[in-house]
Scaffold this motif. Structure first.
Motif, short mmCIF file in Angstrom:
data_model
loop_
_atom_site.label_atom_id
_atom_site.label_comp_id
_atom_site.label_asym_id
_atom_site.label_seq_id
_atom_site.Cartn_x
_atom_site.Cartn_y
_atom_site.Cartn_z
N UNK A 172 0.82 -1.21 0.00
CA UNK A 172 0.00 0.00 0.00
C UNK A 172 0.86 1.27 0.00
N UNK A 224 -17.60 7.94 15.43
CA UNK A 224 -17.41 6.51 15.68
C UNK A 224 -16.55 6.30 16.93
N UNK A 278 -6.77 -0.14 6.65
CA UNK A 278 -8.06 -0.69 6.22
C UNK A 278 -8.17 -0.55 4.71
N UNK A 301 -11.99 1.74 4.77
CA UNK A 301 -13.12 1.42 5.63
C UNK A 301 -12.96 2.07 6.99
N UNK A 302 -14.02 2.03 7.76
CA UNK A 302 -14.03 2.64 9.09
C UNK A 302 -13.15 1.85 10.05
N UNK A 303 -12.61 2.54 11.03
CA UNK A 303 -11.85 1.88 12.08
C UNK A 303 -12.27 2.45 13.43
N UNK A 304 -11.79 1.79 14.50
CA UNK A 304 -12.21 2.19 15.85
C UNK A 304 -11.34 3.34 16.34
N UNK A 352 -16.25 -4.84 12.96
CA UNK A 352 -15.73 -3.91 11.95
C UNK A 352 -15.50 -4.60 10.61
N UNK A 408 -17.23 -3.42 7.17
CA UNK A 408 -16.39 -2.89 6.09
C UNK A 408 -16.28 -3.79 4.87
N UNK A 423 -16.10 -5.39 1.59
CA UNK A 423 -16.27 -4.94 0.19
C UNK A 423 -16.46 -6.15 -0.72
N UNK A 425 -8.93 0.59 20.59
CA UNK A 425 -9.35 0.34 19.22
C UNK A 425 -8.21 -0.09 18.32
N UNK A 459 -8.23 -3.56 16.84
CA UNK A 459 -9.08 -3.96 15.72
C UNK A 459 -8.26 -4.04 14.44
N UNK A 503 -8.73 -4.70 10.45
CA UNK A 503 -9.74 -4.79 9.41
C UNK A 503 -9.12 -4.27 8.12
N UNK A 504 -8.29 -5.12 7.53
CA UNK A 504 -7.47 -4.68 6.39
C UNK A 504 -8.28 -4.56 5.11
N UNK A 505 -9.43 -5.21 5.08
CA UNK A 505 -10.22 -5.21 3.86
C UNK A 505 -9.82 -6.31 2.89
#
Lengths: 291, 291, 291, 291, 291, 291
Positions: free
Chosen positions: A156, C21, C111, C114-117, D36, D40, D42, D127, D130, D132-134
């Motif tokens: 990324x 959030x 992410x 996308x949303x995160x905490x 999450x 998120x 996709x 947080x 968490x 949440x890499x997608x």
């Protein structure tokens, strides 16, 4: 690996590259995870090849934080206007103007346009990123995941920053990090028989799609585990052997470590008093009288 | 340096020693401060002796985190009752009983009775502990202060923990840390002419008052700067020369580095599945079929 | 509530919405505060209506984090250029270019857009935001303050972001959060006789001034407490009754919960390997052989 | 699952159990990670079974934070001496005496002897836990690792705390967490063909060695995936099918969810004003005049 | 010191100035370090002059956080468009538009365009910045370093922000902070005889190079220690005496403290409901009936 | 207020009292909240009485952190064995033995048995505890809640620690904090007409139940607002007037501030080199030659 000069200073590119230094999946994390796991290894004699593997990879990671740091420093060099208030004629000058809108203000306030132990948002690296449960299988699984997460971050950053210096660094680390991914996969396979390598690549793009990684893969560097201390890590090849899961080439342990590249020189930034206006005559003077 | 066996397991002594690992003034801080300052050095050619000094001390710090880690691990070994649920006959056993009241629960939950990147209160080390302003005089002043603060912490851990393993480690680090204090004092003196060494010792107790430090000082180890990479750090002696500010002995650069001690073996802790009940026959089996 | 499509991708709008959030006053805070207070309630039988109220509001908050998340994801969709390195012809492409200068780099590095905490500055939500003192009056006072603080944040995000998707979300939450403000005011009034509702509105603007909130108030939604578990929270109406302090309308408990809106589809972002280039044929293959 | 009464109050046991609530591998982490990732997701339509799996597991996790909270609260009930300063005759009483030396002071200062969003050292959940890499494969790998790490923590808390209430909770969560481990292993297998299940169990002890887990496994609960929202998660069985990797039994999706246990009552702790000395007559009075 | 009006609102300048408030080297740090060291002083009678020095400097620091705060508030005044939704005719207005891209969103979400206890990246000030070892020499060395680090930050903010309001503030603080640097140098000299003052200036630029500092130095303000409590700090002059290390002028203790400047008025920001649309008639009404 | 001597050293009592210093509801929080709100006040002239109230309370809070600090220091004095390694005959002594098992190790490692900016678990105070929204009604509501939360913490520390020094401090702060609770209640009442005072006391125990508070209430101190700067805060009495909500007595503004108590002397702790073994002759020597 020798880094090419950047196309020019790029404050926000440097900010982005910090993720690879001090992010949860940055090189400080890989370095410190394997270092602590190596330190804390219980029952080492019974499981020597695994100890050797983790310790040897830890040793390589040190050169990776060095490489990421050099990239950041090169990208930051010249971001603000070089000038020296001691000699400047313009009392109204504000040479750090450009820094005011840069994403990461610590690069100008807390450092002399240099890398720090933080991520792309300026949050400091934390020891909470170290996982060292003492259970070998769990630690190896963690490491496999950590390296895949690190790979995602590298890709990324690559897609975010087009500067050739940054991309050369990422390309090289994709290949070496790829070696570590395969190594931890192999270790899990040797322990359990599960064919973990079939999960690769994670994420779903091959290193060969990145030209700056492809040049190293062509030389087979993705199949070589360098042995950083031939006296100590003699059982590496009990894990690092067989075929590469992606291209089927032979996995090789090499006692020759790659030749180091010259460490780049970073120019002075007098507007930050970095390194500061030190008078060479005074230095000589004190050197003489204090010796 | 070879660590003696501890008198016995001591959970809260291990918790205290963590301050020397991951505290604000712990060895991770000294290691990472000098590493980043070395990476970020601007105008290196003009100020080579200072670059060499900082880089060389960074190299030594790595062995210090290793030593602190080994001490913690030895103190933690055997803290809880060794037993293996896979073979135990007693389903009601709670072998980690002793951990419930220990000050630092992470030693048993997050690690297999091993060191982590945290301080004596279990707070993680943070990259915010790294100071790398890019201004040489300010960085050196920071380092001088950091080493004095580290010395205060070492002395206080010494006075808190009577175990011979911990004290041997602290004694040795007091001497080596003392070298770094003097080195940064010398560097500041060479830059400015100020007699910074007159501030020492900070705090106001000499190393010689600690028997485990005194044995090393008798051998002159407090006056030796080991050169960890003779090819790279050739100008060390332009800073490290003259007389020791406390005892007036000669400051010496040595190209012979001290012989390493054997790394201690840490026994398995099966009640923590550390390293886990791995079947040697299975290992051989997979080694064969996967090679 | 069905969210309208955003006018277009907006990286910094998404960054701002994160405050709702994971900010100190964000929906994670309201959710987790009431959840823990509900879990920890002592003397429940004596004070059943208050337990029911807190628990029932906790249940509603879950849908609020969902709604905020959807808004963020919609605003982030398409921020960077869609492209797939696996099929791209341009090795020099840097599809995440636009992310380099965005305020919140985690949206692209940690992410898949996308949303995160986390909050609007990328700082993670923390459990330190949970207040659960166990004293009912104090917990209710906290909740009343928390909801007013949350209202201030919502209004400010509204004034910062003109996108219709974000404003529709804020408008709806202003109304539902307004119900919670009144609910905690009522609870304090029932416990003590103090006319807490006279403090409203805090801050000093009515919901009706925001068109996206006004449409819901016109339907009376600001006077309805939905009972999310009719079997459990039977005594809600002992607190939620009487007149609304701002418009004097009747407060109503409703056993019919609002119809859910379809959860929006979020398009793939192949430049982030999100969700990744998974081959449908392979999926079918493994599905067959592994079943 | 109905929790047995603890053998008695146990302050430090409650402190240890907090790791399973707010630790890096605690139930708040599993809950929020899957929540999450579900929000998120996709490209959901293409990969529906995976979305259903993650979302469905998220739904189950909510009941797990509830269960851990109840255990903590039961262990804390009665830790300090019950007394009410409003009616006490002894002005010198210090009923919270026992709390002064307890490991976690927040249980008495920040809560009314109740659970908080923190770990075994009192550090708040964050947080930053968490992930949440997608990228689907990477998120699933993370989840597989997270559940294994969570399992290690559960086992260690079990070995640390012999109280039957705590062990009943851990036993049950070992089984349900075990379902999630297998589920993520299956998902990775379906995506790639790798036999991830062969890595299990991690750590190297079977659930059956823990009597409080064994009773649930005997009923086959380790092979059942409950569908928490039959309308939504219809494609669960495309992942959750085939054989359990440890005992070879059939994996089953069940539309009947387990019957809930009555939520335990937690007695008042008047020395903490929890819930506070509220006068029932006054409550009735205000209820009447304010209705 | 009276602050000039800024040239205009400047969001990112205000963000940068926050480093001088809540950064590791900001005024909150100097204030709190000396406050705690003063509170914790052991053996005060023996070392009275040092206690007086630290306590007296602590007293001055309070006015410094005030000055930094005023600067931030002035720079933030008017950043976003002033408007009042209660009276606005335009329901589509988004008056905080300009805040969406500003570096520090807390200025608009968590405050009413006002200063907060955070640094230039929005990270909160932390008590971990307080150093109070109890060893006098070490505390003084820390303070000397802290003031030099603070000086580096001030200079860098000066070079980053050309606004005259910010520069006037920095110029003044450079001079007063310079007094503190010399004071701690003198204190170390008096304790040990080391000529610490020879290290100055750190960094290597004189205050006189900054016009806004030079005007104060011309008046000799860099040589004056104001005694903030003449009754208490009577032995200040045992440390603060002799010659200034940079210009050789006499160091003077003054019992006259500088005349305060009028505290600037900060205009209302109605778009943030700051301070809120309070009706003067209502205020009078309640004042009457509640008196 | 003069603090009585503690009954004896008490390490864990000191650790508990830290909550009142650096906890979320500690005196650092009240001090800094009102300080920032006072600094940031917009539209001051229109709302002068409220500005005066907040600013005046801020001024009083400074003396409260002083009082809490003194209590901690007194409780810590003598916790470990006094001895001086410089003169000790016993090289094996470990005078800090008692510190090894104390709950808060920072008291011995980071300070010389003195207070630090942290809470009862050793977590540092953070600027995130400052709330300064700029909306007057919301800030006042926050302050009212903050003081009630602070009151709960004080009561709980009182019930935890029976030492007379700690209880005298808490008793006094309960009364003065009680003044602030009523003040913010009054301010909200004056702004809105709501009878907020009817909520009190929160928690549900009167100050009079605590003998060390009752002695101050008997003197009417709970009804007096001291004006700390008579020239500045002239409109205090527009808020602080009428009747006390709990006992109906008259609220009084007093221009006479209470006489300060002598600040306690804290004995040296030579085993911590606090303040360090400074030679008085040397001090005189340097004083002479350096003057």
């Amino acid at each position: 690996m020798a880094l090419p000069e950047p196309n020019g200073p790029d404050a926000n590119a440097a900010a982005a590259v910090q993720e690879l230094m001090g992010g949860k999946f940055g090189e400080m994390s890989t370095l410190m995870n394997y270092t602590f796991q190596s330190f804390n290894f219980r029952g080492r004699e019974k499981l020597r090849p695994y100890f050797d593997l983790i310790s040897n990879i830890a040793a390589e990671e040190y050169s990776h934080i060095e490489l990421v740091s050099a990239t950041i420093n090169l990208l930051l060099s010249g971001v603000t206007k070089r000038s020296d208030r001691n000699t400047s004629k313009n009392p109204k000058a504000s040479p750090l103007d450009a820094a005011k809108d840069a994403r990461n203000s610590y690069h100008y306030l807390a450092s002399g346009q240099g890398s720090l132990a933080m991520d792309s948002m300026g949050n400091p690296w934390t020891g909470a990123n170290v996982f060292s449960s003492g259970n070998l299988k769990l630690d190896l699984l963690h490491n496999f995941f950590l390296e895949c997460g690190a790979r995602a971050n590298k890709i990324r950053v690559y897609e975010m920053v087009s500067d050739p210096c940054a991309r050369a660094m990422v390309g090289f680390l994709l290949v070496r990090g790829g070696v570590h991914i395969v190594a931890y996969a192999r270790a899990l396979e040797k322990l359990t028989g599960a064919d973990v390598g079939k999960l690769l690549p994670i994420p779903d793009v091959c290193n060969r799609k990145f030209p700056e990684a492809a040049i190293h893969e062509k030389k087979g560097i993705h199949r070589i585990m360098y042995r950083w201390s031939p006296d100590d890590y003699s059982q590496l090849d009990q894990v690092w052997n067989g075929k590469h899961p992606e291209d089927g080439g032979d996995l090789i342990v090499s006692d020759e470590t790659p030749e180091g590249a010259p460490w780049p020189e970073f120019d002075e930034e007098p507007q930050l008093s970095s390194p500061g206006g030190i008078d060479p005559d005074m230095l000589k003077h004190y050197a003489k009288i204090l010796k």
